[in-house]
Design a protein around this motif. Structure first.
Motif, PDB file in Angstrom:
ATOM      1  N   ARG A 130       2.147   6.926  -6.732  1.00  0.00           N
ATOM      2  CA  ARG A 130       1.291   8.045  -7.137  1.00  0.00           C
ATOM      3  C   ARG A 130       1.952   9.383  -6.822  1.00  0.00           C
ATOM      4  O   ARG A 130       1.882  10.328  -7.615  1.00  0.00           O
ATOM      5  CB  ARG A 130      -0.077   7.933  -6.450  1.00  0.00           C
ATOM      6  CG  ARG A 130      -0.927   6.788  -6.978  1.00  0.00           C
ATOM      7  CD  ARG A 130      -2.365   6.926  -6.530  1.00  0.00           C
ATOM      8  NE  ARG A 130      -2.519   6.662  -5.104  1.00  0.00           N
ATOM      9  CZ  ARG A 130      -2.738   5.460  -4.585  1.00  0.00           C
ATOM     10  NH1 ARG A 130      -2.820   4.407  -5.392  1.00  0.00           N
ATOM     11  NH2 ARG A 130      -2.886   5.301  -3.290  1.00  0.00           N
ATOM     12  N   LEU A 131       2.611   9.439  -5.651  1.00  0.00           N
ATOM     13  CA  LEU A 131       3.339  10.663  -5.302  1.00  0.00           C
ATOM     14  C   LEU A 131       4.481  10.911  -6.280  1.00  0.00           C
ATOM     15  O   LEU A 131       4.750  12.058  -6.668  1.00  0.00           O
ATOM     16  CB  LEU A 131       3.880  10.546  -3.880  1.00  0.00           C
ATOM     17  CG  LEU A 131       4.747  11.715  -3.384  1.00  0.00           C
ATOM     18  CD1 LEU A 131       3.963  13.023  -3.404  1.00  0.00           C
ATOM     19  CD2 LEU A 131       5.285  11.432  -1.982  1.00  0.00           C
ATOM     20  N   LEU A 132       5.139   9.833  -6.717  1.00  0.00           N
ATOM     21  CA  LEU A 132       6.240   9.966  -7.671  1.00  0.00           C
ATOM     22  C   LEU A 132       5.764  10.618  -8.963  1.00  0.00           C
ATOM     23  O   LEU A 132       6.428  11.513  -9.498  1.00  0.00           O
ATOM     24  CB  LEU A 132       6.848   8.595  -7.963  1.00  0.00           C
ATOM     25  CG  LEU A 132       7.949   8.551  -9.022  1.00  0.00           C
ATOM     26  CD1 LEU A 132       9.146   9.395  -8.594  1.00  0.00           C
ATOM     27  CD2 LEU A 132       8.382   7.111  -9.303  1.00  0.00           C
ATOM     28  N   ILE A 162      13.011   5.697  -5.255  1.00  0.00           N
ATOM     29  CA  ILE A 162      13.647   4.539  -4.617  1.00  0.00           C
ATOM     30  C   ILE A 162      12.662   3.823  -3.710  1.00  0.00           C
ATOM     31  O   ILE A 162      12.538   2.591  -3.739  1.00  0.00           O
ATOM     32  CB  ILE A 162      14.895   4.990  -3.827  1.00  0.00           C
ATOM     33  CG1 ILE A 162      15.975   5.515  -4.794  1.00  0.00           C
ATOM     34  CG2 ILE A 162      15.450   3.846  -2.992  1.00  0.00           C
ATOM     35  CD1 ILE A 162      17.138   6.195  -4.108  1.00  0.00           C
ATOM     36  N   PHE A 163      11.910   4.585  -2.907  1.00  0.00           N
ATOM     37  CA  PHE A 163      10.938   3.968  -2.004  1.00  0.00           C
ATOM     38  C   PHE A 163       9.806   3.289  -2.774  1.00  0.00           C
ATOM     39  O   PHE A 163       9.296   2.242  -2.361  1.00  0.00           O
ATOM     40  CB  PHE A 163      10.356   5.014  -1.050  1.00  0.00           C
ATOM     41  CG  PHE A 163       9.442   4.432  -0.013  1.00  0.00           C
ATOM     42  CD1 PHE A 163       9.960   3.755   1.079  1.00  0.00           C
ATOM     43  CD2 PHE A 163       8.070   4.538  -0.139  1.00  0.00           C
ATOM     44  CE1 PHE A 163       9.125   3.196   2.042  1.00  0.00           C
ATOM     45  CE2 PHE A 163       7.220   3.986   0.808  1.00  0.00           C
ATOM     46  CZ  PHE A 163       7.749   3.311   1.906  1.00  0.00           C
ATOM     47  N   ALA A 164       9.429   3.886  -3.910  1.00  0.00           N
ATOM     48  CA  ALA A 164       8.354   3.313  -4.723  1.00  0.00           C
ATOM     49  C   ALA A 164       8.799   2.054  -5.463  1.00  0.00           C
ATOM     50  O   ALA A 164       7.985   1.378  -6.086  1.00  0.00           O
ATOM     51  CB  ALA A 164       7.842   4.348  -5.724  1.00  0.00           C
ATOM     52  N   GLY A 165      10.089   1.742  -5.400  1.00  0.00           N
ATOM     53  CA  GLY A 165      10.592   0.531  -6.042  1.00  0.00           C
ATOM     54  C   GLY A 165      10.660   0.632  -7.557  1.00  0.00           C
ATOM     55  O   GLY A 165      10.470  -0.366  -8.259  1.00  0.00           O
ATOM     56  N   MET A 166      10.960   1.831  -8.067  1.00  0.00           N
ATOM     57  CA  MET A 166      11.057   1.998  -9.517  1.00  0.00           C
ATOM     58  C   MET A 166      12.155   1.094 -10.070  1.00  0.00           C
ATOM     59  O   MET A 166      13.258   1.039  -9.523  1.00  0.00           O
ATOM     60  CB  MET A 166      11.360   3.459  -9.858  1.00  0.00           C
ATOM     61  CG  MET A 166      11.224   3.791 -11.331  1.00  0.00           C
ATOM     62  SD  MET A 166      11.719   5.494 -11.708  1.00  0.00           S
ATOM     63  CE  MET A 166      13.494   5.296 -11.854  1.00  0.00           C
ATOM     64  N   GLY A 167      11.842   0.377 -11.138  1.00  0.00           N
ATOM     65  CA  GLY A 167      12.773  -0.592 -11.691  1.00  0.00           C
ATOM     66  C   GLY A 167      13.926   0.046 -12.441  1.00  0.00           C
ATOM     67  O   GLY A 167      13.814   1.157 -12.968  1.00  0.00           O
ATOM     68  N   LEU A 168      15.047  -0.652 -12.485  1.00  0.00           N
ATOM     69  CA  LEU A 168      16.197  -0.262 -13.288  1.00  0.00           C
ATOM     70  C   LEU A 168      16.377  -1.310 -14.377  1.00  0.00           C
ATOM     71  O   LEU A 168      16.373  -2.505 -14.092  1.00  0.00           O
ATOM     72  CB  LEU A 168      17.462  -0.170 -12.425  1.00  0.00           C
ATOM     73  CG  LEU A 168      17.404   0.826 -11.259  1.00  0.00           C
ATOM     74  CD1 LEU A 168      18.697   0.783 -10.462  1.00  0.00           C
ATOM     75  CD2 LEU A 168      17.129   2.242 -11.757  1.00  0.00           C
ATOM     76  N   VAL A 194       0.840  -1.206   0.000  1.00  0.00           N
ATOM     77  CA  VAL A 194       0.000   0.000   0.000  1.00  0.00           C
ATOM     78  C   VAL A 194       0.870   1.250   0.000  1.00  0.00           C
ATOM     79  O   VAL A 194       0.625   2.211  -0.752  1.00  0.00           O
ATOM     80  CB  VAL A 194      -0.946  -0.006   1.221  1.00  0.00           C
ATOM     81  CG1 VAL A 194      -1.641   1.351   1.368  1.00  0.00           C
ATOM     82  CG2 VAL A 194      -1.974  -1.114   1.087  1.00  0.00           C
ATOM     83  N   LEU A 195       1.916   1.253   0.852  1.00  0.00           N
ATOM     84  CA  LEU A 195       2.806   2.408   0.919  1.00  0.00           C
ATOM     85  C   LEU A 195       3.530   2.629  -0.410  1.00  0.00           C
ATOM     86  O   LEU A 195       3.693   3.770  -0.855  1.00  0.00           O
ATOM     87  CB  LEU A 195       3.820   2.218   2.048  1.00  0.00           C
ATOM     88  CG  LEU A 195       3.279   2.359   3.475  1.00  0.00           C
ATOM     89  CD1 LEU A 195       4.349   1.994   4.491  1.00  0.00           C
ATOM     90  CD2 LEU A 195       2.787   3.780   3.721  1.00  0.00           C
ATOM     91  N   ARG A 196       3.953   1.538  -1.034  1.00  0.00           N
ATOM     92  CA  ARG A 196       4.643   1.673  -2.333  1.00  0.00           C
ATOM     93  C   ARG A 196       3.684   2.186  -3.408  1.00  0.00           C
ATOM     94  O   ARG A 196       4.082   2.959  -4.285  1.00  0.00           O
ATOM     95  CB  ARG A 196       5.253   0.335  -2.742  1.00  0.00           C
ATOM     96  CG  ARG A 196       6.524   0.027  -1.983  1.00  0.00           C
ATOM     97  CD  ARG A 196       7.381  -1.006  -2.678  1.00  0.00           C
ATOM     98  NE  ARG A 196       8.736  -0.975  -2.190  1.00  0.00           N
ATOM     99  CZ  ARG A 196       9.688  -1.800  -2.575  1.00  0.00           C
ATOM    100  NH1 ARG A 196       9.409  -2.742  -3.473  1.00  0.00           N
ATOM    101  NH2 ARG A 196      10.912  -1.703  -2.101  1.00  0.00           N
ATOM    102  N   SER A 197       2.425   1.750  -3.341  1.00  0.00           N
ATOM    103  CA  SER A 197       1.434   2.239  -4.288  1.00  0.00           C
ATOM    104  C   SER A 197       1.231   3.742  -4.128  1.00  0.00           C
ATOM    105  O   SER A 197       1.184   4.490  -5.112  1.00  0.00           O
ATOM    106  CB  SER A 197       0.114   1.493  -4.102  1.00  0.00           C
ATOM    107  OG  SER A 197      -0.878   2.028  -4.941  1.00  0.00           O
ATOM    108  N   LYS A 198       1.126   4.189  -2.866  1.00  0.00           N
ATOM    109  CA  LYS A 198       0.973   5.623  -2.607  1.00  0.00           C
ATOM    110  C   LYS A 198       2.229   6.383  -3.040  1.00  0.00           C
ATOM    111  O   LYS A 198       2.140   7.490  -3.589  1.00  0.00           O
ATOM    112  CB  LYS A 198       0.688   5.858  -1.127  1.00  0.00           C
ATOM    113  CG  LYS A 198      -0.688   5.367  -0.671  1.00  0.00           C
ATOM    114  CD  LYS A 198      -0.935   5.685   0.781  1.00  0.00           C
ATOM    115  CE  LYS A 198      -2.305   5.201   1.243  1.00  0.00           C
ATOM    116  NZ  LYS A 198      -3.402   5.898   0.535  1.00  0.00           N
TER     117      LYS A 198
END
Length: 427
Positions: A29-31, A64-70, A22-26
């Motif tokens: 959206r913030l990203l 980084i917190f949202a787990g954006m892929g590289l 849930v936190l990563r989803s939020k």
């Protein structure tokens, strides 16, 4: 452990996993919100570090917190960043006249801009259409705003007009008209593509955006920006006609091109009917004295290459103007060699060469994302050419477009689709 205890541990683990999701989803959206604001801030560069750099400092930790892929296929950009950095930092300590803190800030901004390229490449490689639409909406909003401010300030019809004009030329919210003009080109190319491929209200709005940005570029009175706008427009037209147009589309594209040329001609005629505009246009269109001679633009470029040969570690930022000639060489390919040394120049050259290669090779592969690549490569190709007569190594949009090309080419490589509804893919 009892079965009840094990079940409770599983429930707690599932609960923590759900909470993290849930936190990563939020955060995701913030990203998106922060990225939109970051791109928009790229239209306001009156000092360094600019709001663009400061906003990115908020974007990066959220990504980084949202787990954006590289992505593996963007590794070349990361390698360029890593390879360029030590040479650039070594060059800082070669300065003799420039204060060390000024040279260091200049170099850190360059490294930072390379990092933004790597970030945007990975950001657009995933959820490509939606994220590209977000980026270009923010970019277009900024471009239209600064084009209107610049053009109206040039005409002297807004309060504080002098803040947005330099040497009698529109500069908008930039330090220099020669940066203001090229900044407007990319959203104009996306607008042109919409005019060529869409119909009705969408095409009319795109046509209005293209016209506003054309007027902004004209008001910059930058000859390089004029050529950039014209040649990028021609390239978009040719690539859309050749790669994306069906037989019926090609007839429409030719008709729209002719109509557009007439309308731009009328707009240009209206501008040139103003005596002050006409006089400055004649002056800028004619050959300029500062291009000629040993201390002219081309003489300075030759001297810059000579300096580069004599100083393999570079002479550092802002040193050139303290030596034999008071003005910069206005050629980024000469500048990066004598500023950052042979190593820094090599990695900068690799950025340009590999970005062009990624862009054109992506065009050869049928893909829904090719419609996104056409305006990008049409703009970057002319930027790369324009850089031979101007210093573009701190242009925020230059590094943004380079990163976007790497991101879209990654999406093209990773997507098995060859077609998609045009309405979904035209940005």
């Amino acid at each position: 452990m009892s079965s009840i205890g094990a079940d409770n541990a599983d429930l707690r683990a599932q609960s923590r996993g759900f909470a993290l999701a849930v936190l990563r989803s939020k955060a995701g959206r913030l990203l998106d919100i922060l990225v939109g604001f970051w791109i928009f801030s790229g239209g306001f560069v009156l000092f360094e570090p600019s709001p663009y750099e400061l906003t990115f400092l908020a974007v990066l930790p959220v990504a980084i917190f949202a787990g954006m892929g590289l992505y593996r296929s963007t590794f070349g950009l990361f390698a360029i960043l890593v390879g360029f950095t030590p040479f650039a930092l070594i060059a800082v300590f070669q300065v003799r006249f420039t204060p060390l803190d000024e040279a260091l800030i200049f170099t850190i901004v360059t490294i930072f801009l390379l990092l933004t390229s790597y970030f945007i490449a990975n950001y657009l490689a995933e959820d490509t259409t939606r994220r590209t639409r977000l980026v270009m909406t923010a970019y277009t909003a900024a471009a239209v705003l600064v084009a209107l401010v610049g053009a109206l300030a040039y005409l002297g019809v807004i309060p504080g007009a002098d803040l947005f004009v330099l040497y009698g030329r529109a500069k908008g919210t930039f330090k220099d008209p020669n940066v203001f003009g090229p900044f407007l080109v990319l959203p104009a190319m996306f607008a042109l593509q919409r005019v060529l491929l869409l119909k009705g209200r969408a095409a009319l709005i795109a046509g209005a955006i293209y016209t506003v940005l054309f007027v902004g570029v004209f008001a910059s009175f930058s000859r390089a920006a004029w050529g950039h706008f014209a040649l990028s427009s021609l390239m978009v037209l040719v690539l859309v006609f050749w790669l994306e147009g069906a037989a019926r589309d090609k007839v429409r594209i030719m008709i729209m091109s002719l109509v557009g040329l007439v309308m731009l001609g009328v707009a240009l005629g209206g501008l040139l009917s103003i005596p002050a505009v006409s006089s400055l246009f004649e002056q800028r269109a004619a050959g300029q004295a500062y291009d000629q001679g040993e201390t002219g633009r081309f003489g300075r470029q030759g001297y810059a290459f000579d300096l580069a040969l004599e100083h393999p570690w570079g002479i550092g930022p802002k040193e050139f103007r303290n030596l034999k000639i008071a003005e910069d060489p206005h050629n980024v390919y000469a500048a990066v060699l004598h500023v950052y040394g042979w190593g820094g120049g090599f990695f900068y050259y690799m950025l340009v060469i590999l970005t062009l290669w990624r862009g054109f090779s992506a065009l050869a592969r049928p893909s829904p994302y090719r419609l996104i690549m056409i305006p990008l490569i049409s703009t970057f190709t002319m930027l790369a050419g324009e850089s031979a007569i101007i210093d573009s190594d701190h242009w925020r949009h230059y590094f943004l477009i380079a990163g976007m090309i790497w991101g879209i080419s990654t999406a093209i490589r990773n997507s098995p689709r060859t077609k998609a509804p045009r309405e979904q893919m035209v940005i």
